[in-house]
Design an enzyme around this catalytic site. Structure first.
Site, mmCIF file in Angstrom:
data_model
loop_
_atom_site.group_PDB
_atom_site.id
_atom_site.type_symbol
_atom_site.label_atom_id
_atom_site.label_comp_id
_atom_site.label_asym_id
_atom_site.label_seq_id
_atom_site.Cartn_x
_atom_site.Cartn_y
_atom_site.Cartn_z
ATOM 1 N N GLU A 48 -11.930 -11.974 11.383
ATOM 2 C CA GLU A 48 -12.689 -11.049 11.629
ATOM 3 C C GLU A 48 -12.824 -9.665 10.564
ATOM 4 O OE1 GLU A 48 -12.256 -10.426 16.180
ATOM 5 O OE2 GLU A 48 -13.991 -9.301 15.460
ATOM 6 N N ASP A 102 -16.397 -9.625 8.112
ATOM 7 C CA ASP A 102 -17.070 -8.215 7.931
ATOM 8 C C ASP A 102 -16.826 -7.755 6.698
ATOM 9 O OD1 ASP A 102 -17.426 -5.919 9.692
ATOM 10 O OD2 ASP A 102 -16.007 -4.879 8.462
ATOM 11 N N ASN A 129 -17.665 -11.608 17.134
ATOM 12 C CA ASN A 129 -16.337 -11.553 16.411
ATOM 13 C C ASN A 129 -16.139 -12.872 15.941
ATOM 14 O OD1 ASN A 129 -16.197 -9.178 17.101
ATOM 15 N ND2 ASN A 129 -15.050 -9.876 19.198
ATOM 16 N N GLU A 175 -18.245 -13.674 12.590
ATOM 17 C CA GLU A 175 -17.108 -12.598 11.268
ATOM 18 C C GLU A 175 -16.384 -13.779 11.022
ATOM 19 O OE1 GLU A 175 -19.232 -8.268 11.574
ATOM 20 O OE2 GLU A 175 -16.920 -8.954 12.791
#
Lengths: 243, 243
Positions: B61, B65, B130, B133
């Site tokens: 994640e 991101d 989540n 990502e």
């Protein structure tokens, strides 16, 4: 963008023109020199392109910041398999902190390239980190993500990123040494000079003087690292005396 | 990582095994399937690798991101030459907002791949964003920045990023339409169904019913876009009545 070309044509720095200095700094040939010119153009010059959009480094800063963030994230992910998301986030913040980036930009003396209407000594301290980020953005636009990554490895990760130091697991030998000198009332001096070796990457060399004697020497890709290295060597050389 | 392989071997989803579904979702062949398995492994499973490091999607994640941030930054930089640093930062936050990413993950129905010890309906709403990502992070590790960028263009930028809507310069036709129906006491219904066309990219089709008549139809790469498109069409069809 003949505007910027004309205005900035006079841009030159000690030891050669902008292109050559940049080439040396980057370690590869820049293709689109105008992007780099923009990376060093301060808003105070008030230049605009044909469409009226301002030409300065601020948008490139945004781009460079994002590229830096992703390259450092990828490095940390692979380097620290045991670190969880919170750890990785914290470590990245330390690496790309304003303080750290200012130090980086300063060590590279990027300010020599800046064109502005403000005298260099009147910029805030953040100018160093800001133009460093803008330079990263320019590299990305000029040569893509791969070159950008390579530059960040050469200029940020290898010389500056030491996970153990960042975690505070390892003490700073420099502070140990300074403390000892002060207690012992010894004069000390870190003599830093730019090392003009054959390496593509600029190096810094340090001689550590204590009471008018050179106790140790070191060489590294940043001033800070060279000083730390020299301090570590002095520490081991003086160990019996220090403890 | 035979641990994860064994535990997750049973992973399958409606309409085929994990590899095939993933292949379809990605639009390219995944090379290292284990990275994707990790991207859908919830911490509640409590799996560890040989070194004792937890295997779940949380680290991915963080990576995803960062990749998303840099790809969106590059897109905005090039797409909006008149936007200053503050504008670019604001627009990026909107695009990668938790709400937006949850919507994306939900539209792709990523949750069907998740392995956990918690029933799917007990996850918080953020699970969708989540794992979206984490999937981006997995793509980066598996196939590099280029594929990652391509996926983000196909799945985020093209279907979801409309600068004008993000700026709020254009009103939402859907809300205009709903408001009008409520005022006029008309029944309305957005009938959404997954479009199984030949396109590599999943499409959503929408029929907009008002008072038991189909007023308009539309097709797009997200539910939201298809609804908005159908509303816009209905708006123009009903314009005389609406004003």
């Amino acid at each position: 963008m003949s505007v910027i070309r004309n205005i900035l044509n006079s841009r030159s720095s000690k030891g050669g023109n902008f292109f050559n200095s940049l080439h040396k700094l980057l370690g590869f040939r820049p293709k689109n020199i105008e992007i780099y010119e923009r990376a060093f153009t301060h808003r105070s010059l008030n230049i605009k392109d044909e469409l009226g959009n301002p030409i300065n480094y601020e948008r490139l800063e945004f781009l460079g910041d994002a590229m830096l963030g992703s390259v450092i994230a990828s490095h940390l992910y692979q380097k620290v398999p045991e670190g969880d998301e919170g750890y990785l986030t914290k470590m990245r913040s330390k690496i790309v902190s304003r303080k750290h980036l200012n130090e980086l930009g300063k060590d590279m003396n990027l300010i020599r390239f800046v064109k502005s209407n403000i005298p260099n000594d009147q910029f805030g301290v953040n100018i160093h980190g800001n133009i460093f980020e803008a330079l990263i953005g320019a590299i990305y636009l000029d040569r893509g993500y791969k070159y950008c990554t390579k530059f960040i490895y050469n200029r940020v990760i290898e010389p500056y990123v030491d996970i153990e130091t960042l975690e505070g697991r390892v003490i700073s030998y420099k502070s140990l040494l300074i403390e000892w000198c002060q207690k012992q009332k010894k004069e000390f001096n870190y003599q830093v000079y730019e090392d003009t070796g054959k390496d593509e990457l600029k190096h810094f060399a340090v001689k550590l003087w204590i009471d008018k004697k050179v106790i140790s020497k070191a060489r590294a890709t940043s001033k800070k690292k060279a000083e730390e290295k020299a301090s570590k060597r002095a520490y081991y050389a003086l160990q019996n005396k220090m403890n």
